[in-house]
Design an enzyme around this catalytic site. Sequence first.
Site, PDB file in Angstrom:
ATOM      1  N   HIS A   1     -44.381  46.215 -36.126  1.00 52.93           N
ATOM      2  CA  HIS A   1     -43.953  44.849 -35.826  1.00 52.93           C
ATOM      3  C   HIS A   1     -44.902  44.366 -34.742  1.00 52.93           C
ATOM      4  O   HIS A   1     -44.879  44.903 -33.623  1.00 52.93           O
ATOM      5  CB  HIS A   1     -42.534  44.833 -35.261  1.00 52.93           C
ATOM      6  CG  HIS A   1     -41.467  45.062 -36.283  1.00 52.93           C
ATOM      7  ND1 HIS A   1     -40.128  45.064 -35.967  1.00 52.93           N
ATOM      8  CD2 HIS A   1     -41.547  45.264 -37.617  1.00 52.93           C
ATOM      9  CE1 HIS A   1     -39.417  45.276 -37.079  1.00 52.93           C
ATOM     10  NE2 HIS A   1     -40.268  45.406 -38.090  1.00 52.93           N
TER      11      HIS A   1
ATOM     12  N   ASP B   1     -44.231  39.531 -36.070  1.00 51.32           N
ATOM     13  CA  ASP B   1     -42.809  39.547 -35.723  1.00 51.32           C
ATOM     14  C   ASP B   1     -42.446  38.171 -35.189  1.00 51.32           C
ATOM     15  O   ASP B   1     -43.193  37.212 -35.392  1.00 51.32           O
ATOM     16  CB  ASP B   1     -42.555  40.693 -34.729  1.00 51.32           C
ATOM     17  CG  ASP B   1     -41.117  41.151 -34.720  1.00 51.32           C
ATOM     18  OD1 ASP B   1     -40.322  40.653 -35.531  1.00 51.32           O
ATOM     19  OD2 ASP B   1     -40.778  42.030 -33.906  1.00 51.32           O
TER      20      ASP B   1
ATOM     21  N   TYR C   1     -37.637  33.560 -36.634  1.00 53.07           N
ATOM     22  CA  TYR C   1     -38.005  33.791 -38.032  1.00 53.07           C
ATOM     23  C   TYR C   1     -38.310  32.510 -38.800  1.00 53.07           C
ATOM     24  O   TYR C   1     -37.970  32.377 -39.973  1.00 53.07           O
ATOM     25  CB  TYR C   1     -36.924  34.629 -38.731  1.00 53.07           C
ATOM     26  CG  TYR C   1     -36.995  36.069 -38.266  1.00 53.07           C
ATOM     27  CD1 TYR C   1     -37.936  36.934 -38.813  1.00 53.07           C
ATOM     28  CD2 TYR C   1     -36.198  36.542 -37.243  1.00 53.07           C
ATOM     29  CE1 TYR C   1     -38.049  38.245 -38.373  1.00 53.07           C
ATOM     30  CE2 TYR C   1     -36.307  37.854 -36.789  1.00 53.07           C
ATOM     31  CZ  TYR C   1     -37.235  38.692 -37.359  1.00 53.07           C
ATOM     32  OH  TYR C   1     -37.361  39.981 -36.918  1.00 53.07           O
TER      33      TYR C   1
HETATM   34  C1  DNO Z   1     -35.438  41.770 -34.792  1.00 51.79           C
HETATM   35  C2  DNO Z   1     -35.685  42.977 -35.554  1.00 51.79           C
HETATM   36  C3  DNO Z   1     -34.560  43.977 -35.452  1.00 51.79           C
HETATM   37  C4  DNO Z   1     -34.793  45.116 -36.426  1.00 51.79           C
HETATM   38  C5  DNO Z   1     -33.756  46.174 -36.350  1.00 51.79           C
HETATM   39  C6  DNO Z   1     -34.180  47.361 -37.179  1.00 51.79           C
HETATM   40  O1  DNO Z   1     -36.089  40.807 -34.956  1.00 51.79           O
HETATM   41  O2  DNO Z   1     -36.893  43.554 -35.216  1.00 51.79           O
HETATM   42  O3  DNO Z   1     -33.355  43.350 -35.733  1.00 51.79           O
HETATM   43  O4  DNO Z   1     -34.765  44.620 -37.720  1.00 51.79           O
HETATM   44  O5  DNO Z   1     -33.529  46.596 -35.059  1.00 51.79           O
HETATM   45  O6  DNO Z   1     -33.055  48.071 -37.556  1.00 51.79           O
END
Ligand code: DNO
Length: 354
Positions: A265, A310, A324
């Site tokens: 990420h 990310d 997102y």
């Molecule tokens: C947030 C994500 C987390 C991730 C979880 C993995 O943006 O990076 O919610 O999906 O922690 O289990």
Amino acid sequence: MKLSFRWYGPTDSIPLSYISQIPTMHGVVSAVYDVPPGNVWSRESIASLKEQANAHGLAFECVESVPVHEDIKLGKPTREQYLEAYCENIRRLGEAGVKCVCYNFMPVFDWLRSDLKHPAPDGSNSLIYRDEQVLAMDPRSGNLSLPGWDESYTKDGLNRLLDEYAGMTEEDLFANLKVFLDAVIPVCEEADVRLAIHPDDPPWGIFGLPRIITCEENLDRLLKLNPSVYNGLTLCTGSLGASRHNDVVRLTEKYVSQGRIHFVHARNVRLTGERDFGETAHPTCCGSLDLLGVMKALAKADFDGYLRPDHGRMIWGETGKPGYGLYDRALGATYLSGLWEALTGKSPERFTNT
Ligand code: DNO
């Protein structure tokens, strides 16, 4: 490196047709979201995600997340049934061609921020974390509303769960993680699915709950709990990098050379205090983390796992799921893809639907 993009399934406001227009995009990272943790995902739901992605020229090879039931983290006798369900999900995902599964081992809460729309002078907004504000929140009050974590808990349900965790130490959590890994990793090996734990975000304990995937010492310990390469990491630069004690470039070099990073990420944060940070645009110059250094380390090791931009800021008037949206993550994707081409002389790997 396989560039990917998180897609929350058919209900995501960002359609697959937009994601596939991002240059050099290999695939989507998704999950079956309408099944509660601890249950088995239907083969039809898994196949449907794959078909939709493939129809847009995108792979579906990386899942985020298969959530771990709290009884497993708590080490309750009832964990057996949830471990079996987890293994069955791994088998089914492997059959569908999934190669990597991301999960976390954070008690009760997933990632946590104090403000989801912190305005920047340029008119964009992003997620920030101020420790003082989070410490002032009372998770037992019934009106805690934080993104990312399961909001389906009722006030009583959450309080009961917090009671169950009372007194749990980091040692206990490590012991429960080992039971989980020892049950699931052999199935991962058979199904050829790499398991990639996500670091705790932020990487320190909150609300009195232990957090263990936080620093180099604990990452080493996790990898030793089960030495299989299928027991690997989601290297989340922003989660680890939120602590000044984690040198993210060095950690990337170390774990990629051990073949234990399966998923990355990539995002940047600006550290504004010992336990305060704000999320920024991806480029190195925009935050406190050396994203170029991370990409250099990955390129040097010829990293062939999955990598996704990310959290993005909200820019150009976009509204949507905090972190997102489409625009800033797409800018992040092209930045990361460009660095990869400059560093390796080739584009990220493309998906060919056979
Ligand atoms: C947030 C994500 C987390 C991730 C979880 C993995 O943006 O990076 O919610 O999906 O922690 O289990």
